[in-house]
Scaffold this motif. Structure first.
Motif, PDB file in Angstrom:
ATOM      1  N   ALA A 102       0.856  -1.186   0.000  1.00  0.00           N
ATOM      2  CA  ALA A 102       0.000   0.000   0.000  1.00  0.00           C
ATOM      3  C   ALA A 102       0.887   1.229   0.000  1.00  0.00           C
ATOM      4  N   LEU A 103       0.635   2.128  -0.935  1.00  0.00           N
ATOM      5  CA  LEU A 103       1.368   3.392  -1.015  1.00  0.00           C
ATOM      6  C   LEU A 103       0.360   4.530  -0.929  1.00  0.00           C
ATOM      7  N   ALA A 104       0.635   5.493  -0.055  1.00  0.00           N
ATOM      8  CA  ALA A 104      -0.260   6.645   0.081  1.00  0.00           C
ATOM      9  C   ALA A 104       0.556   7.926   0.149  1.00  0.00           C
ATOM     10  N   ALA A 105       0.206   8.872  -0.708  1.00  0.00           N
ATOM     11  CA  ALA A 105       0.844  10.184  -0.697  1.00  0.00           C
ATOM     12  C   ALA A 105      -0.240  11.258  -0.551  1.00  0.00           C
ATOM     13  N   MET A 106      -1.180  10.983   0.344  1.00  0.00           N
ATOM     14  CA  MET A 106      -2.343  11.840   0.524  1.00  0.00           C
ATOM     15  C   MET A 106      -2.005  13.096   1.314  1.00  0.00           C
ATOM     16  N   ASN A 107      -2.860  14.095   1.174  1.00  0.00           N
ATOM     17  CA  ASN A 107      -2.729  15.294   1.988  1.00  0.00           C
ATOM     18  C   ASN A 107      -3.090  15.001   3.431  1.00  0.00           C
ATOM     19  N   GLY A 108      -2.436  15.713   4.363  1.00  0.00           N
ATOM     20  CA  GLY A 108      -2.792  15.589   5.770  1.00  0.00           C
ATOM     21  C   GLY A 108      -2.217  14.346   6.414  1.00  0.00           C
ATOM     22  N   MET A 109      -2.660  14.119   7.651  1.00  0.00           N
ATOM     23  CA  MET A 109      -2.191  12.978   8.439  1.00  0.00           C
ATOM     24  C   MET A 109      -3.385  12.236   9.028  1.00  0.00           C
TER      25      MET A 109
END
Length: 326
Positions: A102-109
């Motif tokens: 799983a790779l995530a480069a989303m905004n926020g935390m």
């Protein structure tokens, strides 16, 4: 490797289309929003891609709802809004298989903890993307400006999958780099967004317009950034940029990198959707306060963005996304 991009919004489409069209890789799009799936399928399984508002081009894609999807990707790429991720993961749980990444480069935390409920730490990659993209409508995306991105394994150790991801992302033109500082990597982007996204949203401004105020960096950005660096230091987290480098980045991106861009928070704001301010400014204020550091500026910005959201009822915002710069 084969990729499944979860979320066919602005960033999901940008990553997926670049991997498919530039790197020549096998990519599926899994879209939890049924309205988006319906539009793309009605267009003949086509999405429209523009570059800096020009050359609108139809591109054929594989698009599925979570329940329809039967693919077996090596890597799932998550580009959801923070408040939508938990439901998407729950719907996709039957599709996840051992050994997938799983790779995530989303905004926020807040997303990493949710992903850990479904993937082991050895198969989780976090990232930050300094990439401006606008979703004009479902299935209609506009690539804006330059690209750069940084990725780190949750284990903070090298891996074969990371090597492959870096190679594929380089071929796609995402200009990736590698870090072994997981939290520092993610929080560096969140710090940047706590200035640019939130302020641009409240004032409905392009990033380049903010920097025209001569004291933007010294009197607006600097106090917000200082609170983050004090809070992360108290928490034992070292960001991948120094405090001065962060301020220089705010100046450069606003003035040179993406001056015409409206951040994603603004895009949500003008369309009447909730913003992710609690996962950006609110998260940073919480982190600082939990470690004994006051963060009144980050807390105030969080509350002011929520106030701006509430005021949409009385002062509807103007959607400037398709308007030329003045």
């Amino acid at each position: 490797m084969k990729y499944a991009v979860v979320g066919a919004g602005a960033m999901g489409l940008r990553y997926g289309l670049l991997l498919q069209e530039e790197a020549g890789l096998d990519v599926d799009f899994v879209e939890p929003t049924q309205g988006s799936v319906d539009v793309i399928k009605a267009q003949g399984d086509v999405v429209y891609r523009s570059v800096d508002h020009e050359d609108k081009t139809p591109i054929k894609v594989n698009i599925y709802s979570p329940e329809e999807y039967e693919g077996t990707p090596d890597v799932w790429i998550f580009f959801m809004k923070q408040m939508q991720l938990a439901d998407a993961l729950k719907r996709l749980q039957p599709k996840f298989q051992k050994g997938q990444t799983a790779l995530a480069a989303m905004n926020g935390m807040g997303h990493i903890e949710k992903i850990q409920e479904y993937f082991d730490d050895e198969h989780i990659i976090g990232g930050t993307a300094m990439i401006a993209t606008i979703l004009n409508n479902f299935g209609d995306v506009d690539f804006i400006g330059e690209t750069s991105s940084v990725y780190a394994n949750l284990t903070q150790k090298p891996s074969k999958v990371m090597d492959e991801v870096q190679k594929d992302f380089q071929a796609a033109g995402l200009n990736p780099s590698y870090s072994e500082n997981f939290m520092g990597t993610l929080l560096t982007k969140v710090t940047f967004n706590s200035v640019e996204n939130s302020i641009a949203t409240m004032f409905q401004s392009r990033m380049g317009h903010l920097i025209e105020y001569k004291d933007f960096v010294s009197k607006i950005a600097a106090p917000l950034v200082a609170e983050v660096y004090a809070g992360t230091k108290a928490a034992g987290i070292e960001l991948i940029e120094t405090e001065q480098e962060m301020l220089e980045q705010v100046d450069y991106v606003s003035r040179v990198g993406n001056p015409l861009h409206f951040p994603s928070m603004y895009q949500d704001f003008v369309k009447g959707r909730p913003t992710e301010v609690d996962y950006i400014n609110g998260y940073l204020a919480d982190l600082a306060e939990k470690n004994g550091v006051p963060a009144p500026n980050q807390r105030l910005i969080t509350n002011l963005v929520h106030l701006a959201e509430a005021m949409r009822e009385f002062n509807p915002p103007v959607n400037k996304l398709a308007q030329p710069e003045k």
